[in-house]
Design a protein around this motif. Structure first.
Motif, PDB file in Angstrom:
ATOM      1  N   GLN A 128       0.830  -1.210   0.000  1.00 21.76           N
ATOM      2  CA  GLN A 128       0.000   0.000   0.000  1.00 21.76           C
ATOM      3  C   GLN A 128       0.862   1.257   0.000  1.00 21.76           C
ATOM      4  OE1 GLN A 128      -3.003   0.011   3.047  1.00 21.76           O
ATOM      5  NE2 GLN A 128      -3.910   1.936   2.372  1.00 21.76           N
ATOM      6  N   LEU A 133      -1.891  -1.227  -4.936  1.00 21.81           N
ATOM      7  CA  LEU A 133      -3.127  -1.460  -4.188  1.00 21.81           C
ATOM      8  C   LEU A 133      -3.750  -2.819  -4.484  1.00 21.81           C
ATOM      9  CD1 LEU A 133      -4.666   2.132  -4.486  1.00 21.81           C
ATOM     10  CD2 LEU A 133      -3.136   1.207  -2.732  1.00 21.81           C
ATOM     11  N   GLU A 134      -3.708  -3.242  -5.739  1.00 18.13           N
ATOM     12  CA  GLU A 134      -4.258  -4.562  -6.065  1.00 18.13           C
ATOM     13  C   GLU A 134      -3.486  -5.659  -5.341  1.00 18.13           C
ATOM     14  OE1 GLU A 134      -6.934  -5.532  -7.478  1.00 18.13           O
ATOM     15  OE2 GLU A 134      -7.596  -3.530  -8.085  1.00 18.13           O
ATOM     16  N   GLU A 135      -2.173  -5.531  -5.294  1.00 21.60           N
ATOM     17  CA  GLU A 135      -1.341  -6.512  -4.596  1.00 21.60           C
ATOM     18  C   GLU A 135      -1.655  -6.525  -3.096  1.00 21.60           C
ATOM     19  OE1 GLU A 135      -0.330  -4.393  -6.831  1.00 21.60           O
ATOM     20  OE2 GLU A 135       0.804  -5.477  -8.375  1.00 21.60           O
ATOM     21  N   ILE A 137      -4.556  -5.771  -1.717  1.00 24.26           N
ATOM     22  CA  ILE A 137      -5.847  -6.438  -1.570  1.00 24.26           C
ATOM     23  C   ILE A 137      -5.679  -7.952  -1.691  1.00 24.26           C
ATOM     24  CG2 ILE A 137      -8.086  -6.802  -2.691  1.00 24.26           C
ATOM     25  CD1 ILE A 137      -8.043  -3.774  -3.357  1.00 24.26           C
ATOM     26  N   THR A 138      -4.864  -8.372  -2.653  1.00 31.51           N
ATOM     27  CA  THR A 138      -4.608  -9.809  -2.826  1.00 31.51           C
ATOM     28  C   THR A 138      -4.007 -10.396  -1.553  1.00 31.51           C
ATOM     29  OG1 THR A 138      -4.232  -9.504  -5.198  1.00 31.51           O
ATOM     30  CG2 THR A 138      -3.350 -11.514  -4.205  1.00 31.51           C
ATOM     31  N   ASN A 141      -6.738 -10.646   1.161  1.00 35.92           N
ATOM     32  CA  ASN A 141      -7.706 -11.712   0.853  1.00 35.92           C
ATOM     33  C   ASN A 141      -7.090 -13.101   1.069  1.00 35.92           C
ATOM     34  OD1 ASN A 141      -9.965 -10.137   0.211  1.00 35.92           O
ATOM     35  ND2 ASN A 141      -9.299  -9.850  -1.913  1.00 35.92           N
ATOM     36  N   TYR A 160      -9.729   0.725  -1.010  1.00 37.30           N
ATOM     37  CA  TYR A 160     -10.802   0.951  -1.990  1.00 37.30           C
ATOM     38  C   TYR A 160     -11.064   2.452  -2.164  1.00 37.30           C
ATOM     39  CZ  TYR A 160     -11.889  -4.067  -1.817  1.00 37.30           C
ATOM     40  OH  TYR A 160     -11.840  -5.430  -1.907  1.00 37.30           O
ATOM     41  N   GLN A 163      -8.568   3.811  -4.439  1.00 36.18           N
ATOM     42  CA  GLN A 163      -8.839   3.384  -5.811  1.00 36.18           C
ATOM     43  C   GLN A 163     -10.067   4.073  -6.405  1.00 36.18           C
ATOM     44  OE1 GLN A 163      -9.103  -0.935  -5.162  1.00 36.18           O
ATOM     45  NE2 GLN A 163      -7.196  -1.191  -6.307  1.00 36.18           N
ATOM     46  N   ASP A 165     -13.094   3.164  -5.577  1.00 34.49           N
ATOM     47  CA  ASP A 165     -14.176   2.180  -5.625  1.00 34.49           C
ATOM     48  C   ASP A 165     -15.054   2.398  -4.388  1.00 34.49           C
ATOM     49  OD1 ASP A 165     -15.868  -0.006  -5.735  1.00 34.49           O
ATOM     50  OD2 ASP A 165     -14.307  -1.376  -6.453  1.00 34.49           O
TER      51      ASP A 165
END
Length: 591
Positions: A128, A133-135, A137-138, A141, A160, A163, A165
């Motif tokens: 972060q 950011l996608e990494e 979140i991965t 999760n 989010y 991003q 979203d």
């Protein structure tokens, strides 16, 4: 020896702290060579300190010494099992424009979570911090799938949000509030940055739809509470009222949410819905105190909105309440407000004094007695019986030293002296009150003190100041038309004196109270044009903007005025509200 060792340890900590501050200062100033030198010294003393390692890597990268950063990190990874450094190494390759190698190390970091889910904290945080950011979140999760009791809703909500979203962000914040009800206020503060007062704003609509869907799927009171809060932010108090009733019907322990909502609506000028909620409280509450508080607020509101034709009805309502509940200490606030109504609205000060004299015969505590005497003093000020009023105010000061009500009584002593034209004695009292524990009293005292000190030397006879004090007294006596006339005497006869700005502002406020908005606009515009360097210009700008918003529906004019506060008066007490109103008028889609 033991104490010497402890002393040396404490000294070493102090020195390390100082060196850390020096390194940070160099880094923040962009002096990266010096910062690197200092961080290397700190690292030599504490080679497992994650912060020093990260700062050395970051400093290398700022200097574009990527190979040195790579070598340093590879040596660290041989020595320390901290997979988050795979992220740092991958990012270093990304800066070198070697994306395949970067991804290799990012995947190594993610794979380490399979071995130990606790690695996620450092790994996701570094992802972060580098806007990966996608990494991040991965990572979260993956860890949650391995260890379901982990709760990353707060962290993921923030990602989010970054991003853009909004739907996922709101959902994550809400789910975090479900798992941690104690954090509900923090969640509201975070969400508040993304919504506006405009119910048609896209973000508001997204949040409302999420909450309504949640409510349909699961009748959790949290959804009602958040919907009520959202409707309050949008000033849609009727819808908030419906949610608060639903909460009370399922959780009948307290009506505090409804009481708070009624007061918010009242303060926002939505009297009709406030009356509806207070009436509901009277009909629903089981405890007498809640009923009496609601009755009290209804009568205060009806008095404020009344004209002479309404007075008999208001008196009848007070007396009906006294017949129902009695004239007891429990109804003291109602007795005091009834006396105030008789004196200041119905022009019956003697009858009002009788009501309060009877109240003093009740078994009151010291604070209750002081409240009665404070109102008695006000009624005597109304009659311009200043010396008698001072007796009551002095009794309060003597009996309840250093209390808020004692300070309020001292302020009224100062006001009485000011009304009489004894400005020197008034100032002496106000000087004491400037340090009052009550911020409101301290502010009022300072305001009056400045009014006197700024104008008492302008004219040896203090004619203009005496005129202003008389106009102020008339306003206190609820003789607003007469007060406006006296202020005119200043505006016409003392045009070159500094008190003119204050007279324009006071008169503008009275015009507003009389719904004479054109007159108020004229006065505020004169302050803005002729006294732009004075202390009242931000007050005039804010009041004028609100007239254009609420009375004339001219948002463009209001925006121009609010803009002046935002850009030219950042220290104004209206700054926060001005910025919020400006954003709402502009229709910002906050992201």
């Amino acid at each position: 020896m033991k104490y010497l060792s402890l002393l040396l340890f404490l000294v070493s900590i102090t020195i390390a702290g100082q060196n850390d501050a020096i390194a940070k200062d160099y880094y923040n100033k962009g002096e990266f060579e010096k910062a690197l030198h200092e961080y290397k010294k700190l690292y030599a003393q504490s080679s497992s300190n994650i912060n020093y390692i990260n700062q050395i890597v970051s400093t290398y990268q700022q200097l574009e010494q990527y190979d040195e950063a790579e070598t340093f990190l590879l040596n660290i990874l041989e020595r320390i099992n901290y997979p988050a450094f795979f992220v740092e190494l991958g990012y270093n390759f990304q800066l070198k424009n070697e994306p395949e190698k970067a991804n290799t190390y990012y995947n190594k970091a993610l794979a380490s979570i399979d071995v130990n889910p606790n690695h996620v904290f450092g790994i996701a945080r570094l992802f972060q911090s580098h806007s990966l950011l996608e990494e991040a979140i991965t990572a979260y999760n993956k860890a949650k799938a391995l260890k379901p009791d982990f709760n990353f809703n707060l962290q993921m909500a923030q990602i989010y949000g970054e991003q853009g979203d909004l739907e996922k962000m709101f959902t994550s914040y809400i789910e975090f509030a479900v798992s941690s009800p104690i954090a509900l206020n923090n969640v509201k503060r975070a969400i508040n940055d993304f919504i506006t007062e405009d119910s048609t704003n896209d973000n508001n609509i997204i949040l409302r739809k999420i909450l309504l869907k949640k409510l349909q799927e699961d009748p959790n009171l949290l959804w009602n509470k958040l919907l009520s809060w959202l409707f309050i932010q949008q000033k849609d108090f009727k819808k908030a009222f419906a949610q608060e009733k639903a909460i009370f019907n399922r959780e009948s322990e307290s009506l505090s949410g409804l009481e708070e909502l009624a007061l918010i609506a009242l303060n926002d000028g939505q009297e009709d819905i406030a009356l509806e909620i207070f009436t509901y409280l009277i009909n629903t509450a089981q405890d007498i105190d809640t009923q009496l508080s609601a009755h009290h607020n209804i009568l205060l509101l009806r008095t404020k909105l009344s004209n002479k034709e309404d007075f008999p009805n208001i008196k009848a309502q007070y007396n009906k309440i006294f017949e129902q509940y009695g004239k007891l200490p429990q109804t003291l606030d109602l007795q005091i407000s009834y006396a105030h109504f008789l004196a200041f609205y119905d022009d019956k000060p003697e009858a009002a004094a009788q009501v309060l004299d009877h109240a003093l015969d009740l078994p009151l505590n010291a604070l209750q007695e002081a409240k009665v005497k404070l109102e008695l003093g006000d009624i005597l000020l109304l009659q311009e019986k200043f010396n008698k009023a001072l007796i009551y105010f002095s009794q309060i000061q003597r009996n309840l030293k250093n209390s808020t009500i004692s300070q309020e009584a001292r302020f009224k002593v100062a006001k009485a002296s000011y009304y009489k034209g004894d400005f020197k004695w008034a100032e002496s009292q106000l000087n004491i009150l400037k340090s009052s524990t009550s911020q409101l009293i301290a502010n009022d005292a300072l305001e009056l003190k400045l009014l006197i000190s700024d104008n008492k030397y302008e004219d040896s006879t203090q004619t203009a100041l005496k005129l202003y004090a008389k106009a102020d007294l008339l306003a206190f006596q609820n003789k607003k038309e007469e007060s406006i006339i006296w202020l005119d005497k200043i505006l016409k006869g003392h045009k070159t004196e500094p008190i003119v700005a204050q007279a324009l502002y006071k008169q503008g406020q009275l015009f507003e109270e009389q719904s004479h908005y054109e007159g108020a606009i004229t006065n505020y515009e004169l302050i803005i044009t002729n006294y732009r360097d004075g202390i009242l210009v931000d007050d005039a700008l804010f009041h004028l903007a609100n007239i254009y918003i609420k009375q004339f529906n001219e948002p463009e004019k209001a925006k121009a005025l609010l803009e002046q506060i935002i850009f030219n008066h950042a220290d104004s007490i209206y700054f926060v509200d001005a910025r919020k109103q400006y954003r709402a008028l502009r229709g910002d889609a906050i992201k």
